[in-house]
Write a protein that holds these residues in place. Structure first.
Motif, PDB file in Angstrom:
ATOM      1  N   CYS A 193       9.754  -4.084  -1.714  1.00 52.05           N
ATOM      2  CA  CYS A 193       8.859  -3.464  -2.700  1.00 52.05           C
ATOM      3  C   CYS A 193       9.030  -1.945  -2.668  1.00 52.05           C
ATOM      4  O   CYS A 193       9.208  -1.351  -1.612  1.00 52.05           O
ATOM      5  CB  CYS A 193       7.423  -3.843  -2.345  1.00 52.05           C
ATOM      6  SG  CYS A 193       6.166  -2.843  -3.123  1.00 52.05           S
ATOM      7  N   HIS A 197       2.599   1.158  -5.776  1.00 48.20           N
ATOM      8  CA  HIS A 197       1.156   0.916  -5.882  1.00 48.20           C
ATOM      9  C   HIS A 197       0.371   1.312  -4.639  1.00 48.20           C
ATOM     10  O   HIS A 197      -0.851   1.313  -4.655  1.00 48.20           O
ATOM     11  CB  HIS A 197       0.885  -0.544  -6.237  1.00 48.20           C
ATOM     12  CG  HIS A 197       1.243  -0.857  -7.648  1.00 48.20           C
ATOM     13  ND1 HIS A 197       0.553  -0.341  -8.720  1.00 48.20           N
ATOM     14  CD2 HIS A 197       2.243  -1.596  -8.182  1.00 48.20           C
ATOM     15  CE1 HIS A 197       1.100  -0.754  -9.844  1.00 48.20           C
ATOM     16  NE2 HIS A 197       2.137  -1.520  -9.553  1.00 48.20           N
ATOM     17  N   SER A 198       1.064   1.600  -3.550  1.00 49.66           N
ATOM     18  CA  SER A 198       0.284   2.021  -2.385  1.00 49.66           C
ATOM     19  C   SER A 198       0.269   3.539  -2.227  1.00 49.66           C
ATOM     20  O   SER A 198      -0.287   4.056  -1.265  1.00 49.66           O
ATOM     21  CB  SER A 198       0.787   1.328  -1.108  1.00 49.66           C
ATOM     22  OG  SER A 198       2.125   1.685  -0.857  1.00 49.66           O
ATOM     23  N   PHE A 199       0.848   4.255  -3.183  1.00 51.57           N
ATOM     24  CA  PHE A 199       0.891   5.716  -3.039  1.00 51.57           C
ATOM     25  C   PHE A 199      -0.517   6.313  -2.956  1.00 51.57           C
ATOM     26  O   PHE A 199      -0.747   7.271  -2.247  1.00 51.57           O
ATOM     27  CB  PHE A 199       1.664   6.350  -4.197  1.00 51.57           C
ATOM     28  CG  PHE A 199       2.010   7.788  -3.945  1.00 51.57           C
ATOM     29  CD1 PHE A 199       3.056   8.128  -3.100  1.00 51.57           C
ATOM     30  CD2 PHE A 199       1.266   8.810  -4.525  1.00 51.57           C
ATOM     31  CE1 PHE A 199       3.361   9.458  -2.840  1.00 51.57           C
ATOM     32  CE2 PHE A 199       1.569  10.143  -4.270  1.00 51.57           C
ATOM     33  CZ  PHE A 199       2.619  10.467  -3.423  1.00 51.57           C
ATOM     34  N   TYR A 200      -1.452   5.707  -3.676  1.00 48.85           N
ATOM     35  CA  TYR A 200      -2.827   6.226  -3.639  1.00 48.85           C
ATOM     36  C   TYR A 200      -3.762   5.375  -2.785  1.00 48.85           C
ATOM     37  O   TYR A 200      -4.974   5.516  -2.873  1.00 48.85           O
ATOM     38  CB  TYR A 200      -3.373   6.390  -5.062  1.00 48.85           C
ATOM     39  CG  TYR A 200      -2.654   7.494  -5.809  1.00 48.85           C
ATOM     40  CD1 TYR A 200      -2.872   8.830  -5.478  1.00 48.85           C
ATOM     41  CD2 TYR A 200      -1.742   7.201  -6.807  1.00 48.85           C
ATOM     42  CE1 TYR A 200      -2.199   9.844  -6.135  1.00 48.85           C
ATOM     43  CE2 TYR A 200      -1.068   8.216  -7.472  1.00 48.85           C
ATOM     44  CZ  TYR A 200      -1.297   9.535  -7.128  1.00 48.85           C
ATOM     45  OH  TYR A 200      -0.627  10.544  -7.772  1.00 48.85           O
ATOM     46  N   THR A 201      -3.202   4.435  -2.025  1.00 48.74           N
ATOM     47  CA  THR A 201      -4.067   3.703  -1.097  1.00 48.74           C
ATOM     48  C   THR A 201      -3.577   3.868   0.335  1.00 48.74           C
ATOM     49  O   THR A 201      -4.367   3.954   1.260  1.00 48.74           O
ATOM     50  CB  THR A 201      -4.113   2.191  -1.444  1.00 48.74           C
ATOM     51  OG1 THR A 201      -2.796   1.640  -1.315  1.00 48.74           O
ATOM     52  CG2 THR A 201      -4.609   1.955  -2.850  1.00 48.74           C
ATOM     53  N   ASP A 202      -2.258   3.954   0.521  1.00 46.82           N
ATOM     54  CA  ASP A 202      -1.670   4.181   1.840  1.00 46.82           C
ATOM     55  C   ASP A 202      -0.305   4.827   1.598  1.00 46.82           C
ATOM     56  O   ASP A 202       0.709   4.158   1.451  1.00 46.82           O
ATOM     57  CB  ASP A 202      -1.523   2.845   2.587  1.00 46.82           C
ATOM     58  CG  ASP A 202      -0.920   3.025   3.983  1.00 46.82           C
ATOM     59  OD1 ASP A 202      -0.462   4.152   4.302  1.00 46.82           O
ATOM     60  OD2 ASP A 202      -0.906   2.040   4.750  1.00 46.82           O
ATOM     61  N   LYS A 203      -0.342   6.155   1.537  1.00 54.98           N
ATOM     62  CA  LYS A 203       0.837   6.917   1.134  1.00 54.98           C
ATOM     63  C   LYS A 203       2.033   6.697   2.061  1.00 54.98           C
ATOM     64  O   LYS A 203       3.175   6.597   1.615  1.00 54.98           O
ATOM     65  CB  LYS A 203       0.461   8.397   1.125  1.00 54.98           C
ATOM     66  CG  LYS A 203       1.339   9.266   0.263  1.00 54.98           C
ATOM     67  CD  LYS A 203       0.952  10.726   0.480  1.00 54.98           C
ATOM     68  CE  LYS A 203       0.844  11.492  -0.814  1.00 54.98           C
ATOM     69  NZ  LYS A 203       0.297  12.831  -0.633  1.00 54.98           N
ATOM     70  N   MET A 205       2.927   4.142   3.645  1.00 56.64           N
ATOM     71  CA  MET A 205       3.567   2.863   3.327  1.00 56.64           C
ATOM     72  C   MET A 205       4.625   3.081   2.243  1.00 56.64           C
ATOM     73  O   MET A 205       5.762   2.641   2.359  1.00 56.64           O
ATOM     74  CB  MET A 205       2.476   1.895   2.851  1.00 56.64           C
ATOM     75  CG  MET A 205       2.952   0.532   2.443  1.00 56.64           C
ATOM     76  SD  MET A 205       3.504  -0.485   3.802  1.00 56.64           S
ATOM     77  CE  MET A 205       1.978  -0.926   4.593  1.00 56.64           C
ATOM     78  N   ARG A 208       7.675   5.109   3.590  1.00 58.06           N
ATOM     79  CA  ARG A 208       8.546   4.308   4.465  1.00 58.06           C
ATOM     80  C   ARG A 208       9.425   3.372   3.639  1.00 58.06           C
ATOM     81  O   ARG A 208      10.608   3.192   3.913  1.00 58.06           O
ATOM     82  CB  ARG A 208       7.702   3.481   5.445  1.00 58.06           C
ATOM     83  CG  ARG A 208       7.323   4.250   6.704  1.00 58.06           C
ATOM     84  CD  ARG A 208       6.865   3.297   7.797  1.00 58.06           C
ATOM     85  NE  ARG A 208       5.614   2.648   7.443  1.00 58.06           N
ATOM     86  CZ  ARG A 208       4.412   3.122   7.751  1.00 58.06           C
ATOM     87  NH1 ARG A 208       4.291   4.253   8.408  1.00 58.06           N
ATOM     88  NH2 ARG A 208       3.317   2.481   7.404  1.00 58.06           N
ATOM     89  N   LYS A 209       8.827   2.763   2.620  1.00 57.58           N
ATOM     90  CA  LYS A 209       9.591   1.811   1.809  1.00 57.58           C
ATOM     91  C   LYS A 209      10.700   2.525   1.036  1.00 57.58           C
ATOM     92  O   LYS A 209      11.833   2.054   0.986  1.00 57.58           O
ATOM     93  CB  LYS A 209       8.663   1.074   0.837  1.00 57.58           C
ATOM     94  CG  LYS A 209       7.712   0.162   1.579  1.00 57.58           C
ATOM     95  CD  LYS A 209       7.239  -0.995   0.764  1.00 57.58           C
ATOM     96  CE  LYS A 209       6.416  -1.944   1.600  1.00 57.58           C
ATOM     97  NZ  LYS A 209       7.212  -2.642   2.628  1.00 57.58           N
ATOM     98  N   LYS A 234       9.579   5.635 -11.239  1.00 60.18           N
ATOM     99  CA  LYS A 234       8.799   6.815 -10.841  1.00 60.18           C
ATOM    100  C   LYS A 234       8.762   6.979  -9.328  1.00 60.18           C
ATOM    101  O   LYS A 234       8.813   8.080  -8.800  1.00 60.18           O
ATOM    102  CB  LYS A 234       7.378   6.711 -11.372  1.00 60.18           C
ATOM    103  CG  LYS A 234       7.285   7.177 -12.793  1.00 60.18           C
ATOM    104  CD  LYS A 234       5.911   6.948 -13.357  1.00 60.18           C
ATOM    105  CE  LYS A 234       6.032   6.856 -14.854  1.00 60.18           C
ATOM    106  NZ  LYS A 234       6.720   8.019 -15.430  1.00 60.18           N
ATOM    107  N   ILE A 238      10.038  10.494  -8.735  1.00 59.60           N
ATOM    108  CA  ILE A 238       8.980  11.467  -8.430  1.00 59.60           C
ATOM    109  C   ILE A 238       8.559  11.405  -6.956  1.00 59.60           C
ATOM    110  O   ILE A 238       8.433  12.419  -6.289  1.00 59.60           O
ATOM    111  CB  ILE A 238       7.768  11.238  -9.347  1.00 59.60           C
ATOM    112  CG1 ILE A 238       8.194  11.438 -10.818  1.00 59.60           C
ATOM    113  CG2 ILE A 238       6.638  12.206  -9.005  1.00 59.60           C
ATOM    114  CD1 ILE A 238       7.132  11.110 -11.835  1.00 59.60           C
TER     115      ILE A 238
END
Lengths: 280, 372
Positions: A193, A197-203, A205, A208-209, A234, A238
């Protein structure tokens, strides 16, 4: 032919140029995109955390707007596709839910019938346009460019809404081949993945991906990573630029590469507007 | 008879320094479990794997085939043969777990992680009768809330496929959250236990889930852990945990979509991480490349009716995470009208049917509206 185009958040506002590119690409393929102007954000698979029925209402409304025009719907973002397809699946399976949502939509003069087909960019290009037509439109083949295909999760998972074989998909490779590219499909993190979608919940994560995916593209000496999802794109562009030591792997949204192969300029294809420079 | 090669992961820690792969030719018939049993019976009795019920009930035979998690007894060989076009199939033990031998993994770690989320009932004495001879009734509509989750059979397919486990070893695993959620919505469970469970879920990585949907995809029983994780997030916000970045992200979505029909990715860094410079940084980055950036989304056609629908759903919701913050909505309205030099209704009336071309669009729209 004509198809209803759902913009989501990625083909308007700050990213309006991505819609311009998309429209020009489809013009060359003989497809007219009719903008579904009254549609709203799909909720990004986040509004479910507020209230799942709100997501159903928003997205059955989105589909109903396409149905009102008598058009099938083309969605060019993996997440929008997944969320809207899930809403359709829920309403088609559950008569009570469908009736409840239609009572709501009635106030807007709308009805969700379930008659419109929902396409993602990938299955639309494969099943409706056809690889051959893409091949014919190419005037500037991507010969010698090592393109690394990246599907992103929400067109493959879950299986109920997948547009290709989730275990061993091939549509993206076929499209890239039709553009004349050298496709490098076998790399370690193909199925990881992107973490958008985790940029604003667990950056962390996300970072690392990205680090793993982009370095695995480097390992196979890929020139560019190509994705049919504007959100994955993005993340690769970005968010990669926000990394402490970016691997500097260029990326492209699929229709940008198509545009370029169809003879549009670096600017018109959108390849000019990337934070991680695309060497074309 | 048609056959296919299984390249099976072999490792016996007592004998082997490193794992290796061994090829077996098996018939393309029955299930993957049939093929493994065929090897054990006919080709190599030393091969170890777990399998008990052979009928999708016990969940012990999950493995990976060419990297994809499969329950062996549920996976037809013909299907694998067709998907992979007759090429060799690499069969490996589940991911993210220690290997005991060959395809057998140690389930202790995920089980221990699951326990930290209290996936059990803590009876509320005001609901559950203290006399054990009395029935503790569950009504059908209550059962609806967790009728899927109770089917989890601990096969660890989701744990193996999980993207969050992969990059955060403290993450408890999709199944663990589904099991916790099952008790979180149980009427018989005491509120103090629900409070604790939410705190444990947060420290167990509730906001680390990337929502890739792979857990839904691989679950042989139709459990939807990623959706249960969304449900738990909602409940955590209802319990007052509103300071998490994820909760602020949700607030952005709830308010902006109501206000404009869209989110505004330019403002997300500011509203979630307090990064107030991000708007200008992004705008100037785009500008330097010659593209114009809309600072606010164009309010969608039909917005006012859409707002009614939106409000109608939320006003009837007993579950919602938060209320729309109307002072924030007014702020957004002001941003929109400042930007377009017209109020929201005027923009909707006058600007929406015009042709759509991005570069210089903002200026064109503004001039159309009589602003500058």
């Amino acid at each position: 032919m004509k198809i209803g185009f759902y913009q989501g958040c990625c083909f308007q506002g700050q990213d309006a140029h991505m819609f311009d590119t998309m429209r020009k690409v489809f013009e060359k393929l003989g497809v007219e995109l009719e903008l579904l102007e009254e549609t709203t954000c799909c909720g990004g698979n986040t509004i479910e955390e507020e209230e799942r029925e709100l997501s159903y209402a928003i997205n059955l409304r989105n589909i109903a707007l396409s149905e009102a025009k008598g058009l099938d719907m083309l969605i060019s973002c993996n997440t929008c596709y997944m969320v809207i397809a899930k809403a359709k699946l829920a309403a088609d399976k559950n008569k009570k839910l469908k009736e409840k949502m239609n009572r709501l939509l009635k106030a807007e003069g709308l009805e969700y019938k379930g008659s419109a087909k929902i396409y993602h960019l990938l299955d639309f290009l494969r099943d409706v346009v056809g690889y051959e037509k893409i091949r014919e439109a190419v005037v500037n083949p991507l010969t010698g460019v090592k393109v690394v295909p990246y599907y992103g999760c929400h067109v493959l998972y879950p299986k109920e809404i997948a547009v290709d074989n989730s275990d061993n998909p091939s549509s993206l490779e076929e499209i890239l081949k039709a553009l004349g590219a050298e496709v490098v499909s076998d790399y370690e993190c193909k199925d990881v993945c992107c973490g958008y979608h985790s940029f604003y919940t667990d950056k962390n994560m996300t970072l690392r991906k990205l680090d793993r995916i982009l370095n695995s593209v480097k390992e196979v000496s890929g020139d560019i990573i190509a994705t049919p999802c504007p959100l994955c794109f993005k993340a690769f562009d970005i968010y990669q630029a926000k990394m402490e030591s970016p691997p500097n792997v260029p990326s492209a949204f699929l229709t940008e590469l198509m545009a370029y192969a169809f003879g549009l300029s670096r600017e018109e294809s959108g390849l000019k507007y990337h934070l991680i420079k695309v060497p074309v | 008879m048609e056959t296919v090669t299984l390249k099976i992961f072999r490792y016996d820690p007592d004998k082997d320094n490193v794992p290796y792969y061994k090829d077996y030719e098996v018939p393309v018939e029955g299930t993957l479990l049939n093929a493994l049993l065929y090897i054990k019976d006919n080709l190599d009795p030393t091969l170890s794997f777990r399998a008990f019920c052979r009928s999708e009930v016990c969940g012990s035979c999950a493995v990976r085939v060419n990297g994809k998690t499969k329950l062996a007894c549920k996976t037809p060989m013909r299907e694998l043969y067709e998907i992979w076009k007759g090429k060799p199939l690499k069969v490996e033990p589940l991911n993210h777990m220690k290997v005991i031998k060959d395809l057998v993994t140690d389930i202790d770690e995920p089980v221990e992680k699951m326990k930290t989320l209290m996936p059990w009932l803590v009876p509320d004495p005001s609901v559950v009768p203290s006399d054990p001879m009395h029935e503790s009734i569950i009504y059908p509509e209550e059962m609806e809330l967790y009728k899927d989750q109770i089917h989890c059979m601990l096969c660890f397919s989701c744990y193996s496929a999980c993207e969050a486990v992969e990059d955060n070893e403290r993450y408890r695993g999709p199944f663990a959250f589904s099991r916790a959620y099952r008790f979180q919505v149980d009427r018989r469970d005491i509120e103090t236990a629900k409070d604790r469970r939410i705190r444990y879920a947060i420290s167990g990585g509730l906001w680390s889930c990337v929502q890739c949907q792979k857990c839904l995809h691989v679950c042989p029983k139709g459990v939807k852990p990623a959706e249960d994780i969304q449900n738990l997030r909602r409940r955590s916000i209802r319990k007052g945990f509103t300071d998490k970045p994820g909760a602020k992200k949700l607030k952005h979505y709830v308010d902006w979509i109501y206000a404009t029909g869209q989110i505004n990715r330019l403002y997300l860094p500011a509203e979630v991480y307090g990064d107030s410079e991000a708007v200008e940084v992004l705008k100037s980055a785009y500008k330097s490349m010659g593209a114009e950036v809309w600072e606010v989304p164009k309010p969608v056609k039909g917005l006012l009716k859409f707002r009614d629908t939106y409000l109608e759903v939320l006003s009837k919701s007993e579950e919602k995470a938060m209320n729309i913050d109307f002072s924030h909505v007014r702020e957004i309205d002001r941003l929109v009208s400042d930007f377009f030099k017209a109020d929201v209704c005027t923009i909707l009336d006058r600007a929406l049917s015009k042709s759509y071309e991005s570069k210089g669009l903002v200026d064109r729209l503004k001039s159309l509206l009589g602003g500058n």
